[in-house]
Design an enzyme around this catalytic site. Structure first.
Site, short mmCIF file in Angstrom:
data_model
loop_
_atom_site.label_atom_id
_atom_site.label_comp_id
_atom_site.label_asym_id
_atom_site.label_seq_id
_atom_site.Cartn_x
_atom_site.Cartn_y
_atom_site.Cartn_z
N LYS A 110 41.88 40.34 8.95
CA LYS A 110 41.71 38.88 8.98
C LYS A 110 41.32 38.35 7.61
CE LYS A 110 40.51 38.99 13.79
NZ LYS A 110 39.50 38.78 14.83
N ASN A 111 41.77 39.02 6.58
CA ASN A 111 41.40 38.65 5.23
C ASN A 111 42.57 37.94 4.57
OD1 ASN A 111 41.78 39.36 2.29
ND2 ASN A 111 39.64 39.91 2.54
#
Lengths: 328, 378
Positions: A110-111
């Site tokens: 989720k970066n």
């Protein structure tokens, strides 16, 4: 790339190949606000990074250092940017770099920076990368079928690099696994409206309505297919109110007992607001649900709002407001 | 608002999750606080302001954003006197990027604020390449903090910032956050709009093009995704609607006007927003996902802008938020987890929207207190 864990554990100050470099400490100024209690490992790695960045040293050891900095702070866009500069200068194999990103993404799915780096690589590799990117996002989605970054990347890949062939089938698979997956419903809409292999929304409407009606009947409490159904008639309210499949569906749901009627009711309300002439059966089905039988003289819209005030109590204020807005 | 903190996803949900969640939620409610614990939150904020624990080192690049959460948080709970305003102002201004000379204005870079020291170097260290990593989100946070501490923004010539901000706007109207390249999505249109609004100068962006992009992000269900075609999302919807509000595209009291906004399908948007309040009373960011503290603001703020703030179930929301209130002060994302600064901030702001006594009121489209937003402070 060197994956050996022993290597990764050694800090630059512990490695002879870094002995020629003076680490550049962070200058936090005289009165730092909201200081962070950096761990020594973090501080040292970033001090060395600052040094090579300032010197613009685009070497293999600098590349390895960006990896260590990324592990500690995967969101640091300065480090990622410098890594890209080094990859270009050293003419590194970009497919290998994709392997690297795949590994890093396992723990950081989720970066933003990782996904941007992935896109940068895929852009450079061109349409040949499409298959690999679709596989990669599929892998991420198999762990989290709603990962927003993965879906965003997937949509970009399809539009920029292609690979639409199996996408509708992929959506179907995901919906078989979880009919409540709103991301998969959204992707379905994306495909039917944007895929160059399909005929567009109008052409797809018939088959999609059938698909959606089946999903709704299986789980009438599922918001996603109701919204999707409405979306199939976007900008075409006439078709929305005149398609018998829609009112038939609502009637079916409203006459089933022990079923969540909320979305069916709000859909009928929406149809009415666009000019639907309700059938007697529809009127009766709604009246049956109305706990307050003395208001049978009310308009259908009024009755629906009354029912919803109880059936969807969380939104009682909203349904009361809707009632007040009805043109009787 | 910055990249890392806007957490797009809650954890993955499966069909059975909602039921399990409800059971846990009942147990959680039995043990939950019954009131907003202001003193506890004040201690939490003061602790964070003094020193962020090492867990936050992975968010180092967004230090200014973390500072915004802490300082604006203190302002919301009415304890801004904790901070040394002059010290904060000079610290924030030390992140500002300046062009070496005026000719550099046309070098394609953005001269705003850096987000941290890890991307900022003294000018004599510059070497042969650019060391300017000014970021739109950091710039928004910097200006927000300056407004909060009452710094007179008019004392600075912001033209270099505004002129170079245009370099970040793309042909489709979206914004890059940083000139070296990054993802473009609604978050950065929001940052740009908020920056122009706070500086009272719209030369920094092409509003029409930005509006075009925003409208392309409208999803089929009335909400907004982060990019055109993306799933409707609480954060994306906030960025879209707040931007339009700041740019002046939404009329006063949009709910009441019979002639609804020509660019927004307000009934559809309204219903989408209200549907985000789940059975546990909390707000979800997307349909069929678990409730998360922060969406009480992202979605709640949109409802407030639409004039529909009172249509939610305030009691149920309060109940949910209290299950996310930590015994250590602050708020967590989900019930019974450890607090973090981001969710704490949005927990405080959500309670302000619920008109919790003792909390200062919010200017929802700027994400700071009304007092900070107005020019009358200090």
């Amino acid at each position: 790339m060197n994956w050996e864990e022993d290597e990764e554990k050694l800090l630059p100050s512990q490695r002879p190949e870094w002995s020629d470099v003076s680490p550049l400490p962070q200058d936090d100024g005289p009165n730092p606000v909201v200081p962070i209690a950096y761990k020594p490992e973090f501080a040292e790695t970033m001090d060395y990074f600052r040094a090579v960045y300032r010197a613009d040293e685009r070497s293999p050891r600098a590349l390895q250092l960006t990896h260590q900095a990324i592990l500690l702070n995967p969101g640091n866009y300065t480090v990622w940017h410098f890594r890209r500069l080094i990859l270009e200068t050293l003419s590194k194999d970009l497919q290998q770099e994709l392997d690297y990103v795949s590994k890093i993404a396992e723990k950081n799915s989720k970066n933003y920076q990782i996904w941007h780096h992935r896109r940068w690589l895929a852009e450079k590799l061109g349409p040949d990368a499409a298959g690999r990117e679709l596989k990669f996002t599929e892998k991420i989605l198999s762990g989290d079928a709603k990962n927003y970054h993965a879906w965003s990347h997937r949509q970009w890949v399809l539009q920029s690099l292609g690979g639409w062939d199996d996408e509708l089938e992929y959506c179907h698979q995901l919906l078989e696994e979880d009919i409540f997956n709103n991301s998969a419903w959204n992707q379905r809409y994306f495909i039917i409206t944007k895929s160059p292999l399909l005929g567009g929304l109008q052409a797809m409407r018939e088959s999609e309505v059938k698909y959606t009606v089946a999903a709704i009947l299986a789980n009438p409490e599922n918001e996603s297919p109701w919204r999707y159904l409405r979306g199939l008639y976007k900008d075409d309210p006439k078709s929305w109110i005149h398609d018998p499949q829609v009112s038939t569906l609502c009637l079916k749901v409203l006459t089933s007992s022990g079923t969540n009627h909320v979305f069916a009711l709000s859909t009928v309300l929406d149809l009415l607001s666009h000019g639907l002439q309700p059938s007697r059966e529809l009127r009766e089905a709604v009246d049956t649900l109305n706990p307050n039988s003395s208001s049978t003289k009310d308009s259908l819209g009024n009755t629906i709002c009354s029912v919803l005030e109880h059936a969807d109590a969380m939104r009682v204020n909203y349904w009361r407001w809707r009632k007040s807005q009805l043109i009787v | 608002m910055a990249e890392q903190p806007l957490d797009l996803d809650s954890s993955p949900s499966t069909p059975g999750e909602q039921e399990e969640g409800e059971q846990e939620e009942c147990i959680g409610k039995l043990l939950a606080d019954s009131s907003f614990e202001r003193e506890r939150h004040l201690m939490f904020l003061q602790m964070m302001y003094q020193m962020l624990p090492h867990h936050y080192q992975s968010q180092e690049i967004n230090r200014l954003t973390l500072a915004y959460f802490a300082i604006s948080g203190l302002d919301i709970v009415g304890s801004l006197d904790t901070v040394d305003k002059d010290e904060v102002a000079s610290w924030v201004l030390s992140f500002r990027a300046y062009p070496e000379d005026i000719a550099e204005i046309n070098d394609g870079e953005f001269y705003g604020f850096n987000g941290s020291r890890s991307s900022q170097y003294h000018s004599d260290d510059a070497g042969g390449f650019s060391n300017n990593h000014s970021h739109l989100a950091s710039t928004y946070c910097a200006l927000a903090i300056l407004k909060i501490v009452g710094y007179h923004l008019t004392s600075i010539d912001w033209r270099p910032l505004l002129m170079t901000m245009r370099n970040l706007q793309q042909p489709d109207g979206s914004f890059l956050p940083i000139h070296i390249g990054a993802e473009t999505d609604l978050r950065f249109i929001y940052c740009a709009a908020a920056i122009c609004f706070m500086l009272d100068d719209w030369s920094g962006m092409d509003r029409d093009k930005a509006t075009e992009y925003i409208l392309k992000c409208k999803a089929y269900d009335g909400g907004f995704g982060m990019t055109p075609g993306a799933e409707s999302h609480g954060g994306g919807t906030y960025c879209a609607v707040a931007s339009l509000q700041l740019m002046g595209s939404i009329g006063v009291d949009p709910l009441s006007s019979r002639a609804s906004s020509s660019i927004l399908d307000i009934p559809l948007l309204l219903e989408w927003c209200l549907q985000r309040q789940a059975s546990d009373g909390g707000f979800q960011g997307r349909s069929n996902k678990p409730s998360d503290t922060c969406y009480a603001f992202w979605v709640g703020a949109v409802l407030k802008i639409l004039g529909a703030g009172k249509l939610i179930d305030e009691k149920a929301l309060r109940g949910f938020l209290l299950t996310c209130q930590s015994e250590y002060g602050g708020f967590s994302k989900f019930p019974d987890e450890l607090p973090d600064l981001y969710h704490s901030y949005y927990g405080f702001i959500a309670f302000s929207l619920l008109e919790e006594p003792g909390l200062n009121s919010i200017c929802v489209e700027l994400g700071i207190t009304e007092a900070a937003a107005s020019a009358l402070r200090k």
